[in-house]
Design a protein around this motif. Structure first.
Motif, PDB file in Angstrom:
ATOM      1  N   GLY A  63       0.816  -1.213   0.000  1.00 10.12           N
ATOM      2  CA  GLY A  63       0.000   0.000   0.000  1.00 10.12           C
ATOM      3  C   GLY A  63       0.847   1.260   0.000  1.00 10.12           C
ATOM      4  O   GLY A  63       0.509   2.249  -0.660  1.00 10.12           O
ATOM      5  N   ALA A  64       1.969   1.231   0.723  1.00  9.78           N
ATOM      6  CA  ALA A  64       2.856   2.391   0.761  1.00  9.78           C
ATOM      7  C   ALA A  64       3.462   2.658  -0.611  1.00  9.78           C
ATOM      8  O   ALA A  64       3.545   3.805  -1.054  1.00  9.78           O
ATOM      9  N   LEU A  65       3.850   1.609  -1.290  1.00  9.36           N
ATOM     10  CA  LEU A  65       4.420   1.749  -2.631  1.00  9.36           C
ATOM     11  C   LEU A  65       3.396   2.343  -3.591  1.00  9.36           C
ATOM     12  O   LEU A  65       3.677   3.291  -4.327  1.00  9.36           O
ATOM     13  N   ARG A  66       2.196   1.811  -3.557  1.00  8.90           N
ATOM     14  CA  ARG A  66       1.125   2.312  -4.431  1.00  8.90           C
ATOM     15  C   ARG A  66       0.797   3.774  -4.104  1.00  8.90           C
ATOM     16  O   ARG A  66       0.669   4.615  -4.993  1.00  8.90           O
ATOM     17  N   LYS A  67       0.699   4.081  -2.801  1.00 12.47           N
ATOM     18  CA  LYS A  67       0.373   5.436  -2.369  1.00 12.47           C
ATOM     19  C   LYS A  67       1.454   6.432  -2.810  1.00 12.47           C
ATOM     20  O   LYS A  67       1.143   7.505  -3.338  1.00 12.47           O
ATOM     21  N   ALA A  68       2.715   6.072  -2.623  1.00 18.31           N
ATOM     22  CA  ALA A  68       3.818   6.959  -3.001  1.00 18.31           C
ATOM     23  C   ALA A  68       3.868   7.143  -4.517  1.00 18.31           C
ATOM     24  O   ALA A  68       4.081   8.255  -5.013  1.00 18.31           O
TER      25      ALA A  68
END
Length: 95
Positions: free
Chosen positions: A9-14
């Protein structure tokens, strides 16, 4: 430290916050691999994480903080813990 994290999720969000598509990572990763990372099906090596972060122009620690914290308030707690732990470790090492 929190035992749960959401690197996918962090990768997608960033990536989305930077206005990047999965295809924008073609120099370092296939779209299929990036999609697998964002769905939590695979985990990147540290080297691959660094390459992905370079494309997004974020420090890998920023992405990991987002994965463990999820929001700004919790990020303050995570980063404070990291600072304390670094100070403890570095104070016991001859540099």
């Amino acid at each position: 430290m929190a035992t749960e994290h959401n690197l996918a999720g962090a990768l997608r969000k960033a990536r989305k916050a930077r206005g990047l598509s999965q295809e924008d990572f073609s120099d370092v990763s296939s779209r299929t691999y990036l999609s697998s990372l964002e769905r939590g099906l695979k985990n990147p090596t540290l080297d691959k994480l660094a390459e992905l972060c370079e494309v997004m122009q974020v420090h890998p620690v920023t992405l990991l903080t987002l994965a463990y914290a999820g929001n700004a308030r919790q990020a303050d707690h995570v980063l404070a813990q990291v600072r304390r732990e670094l100070e403890t470790i570095l104070s016991k090492v001859d540099l």
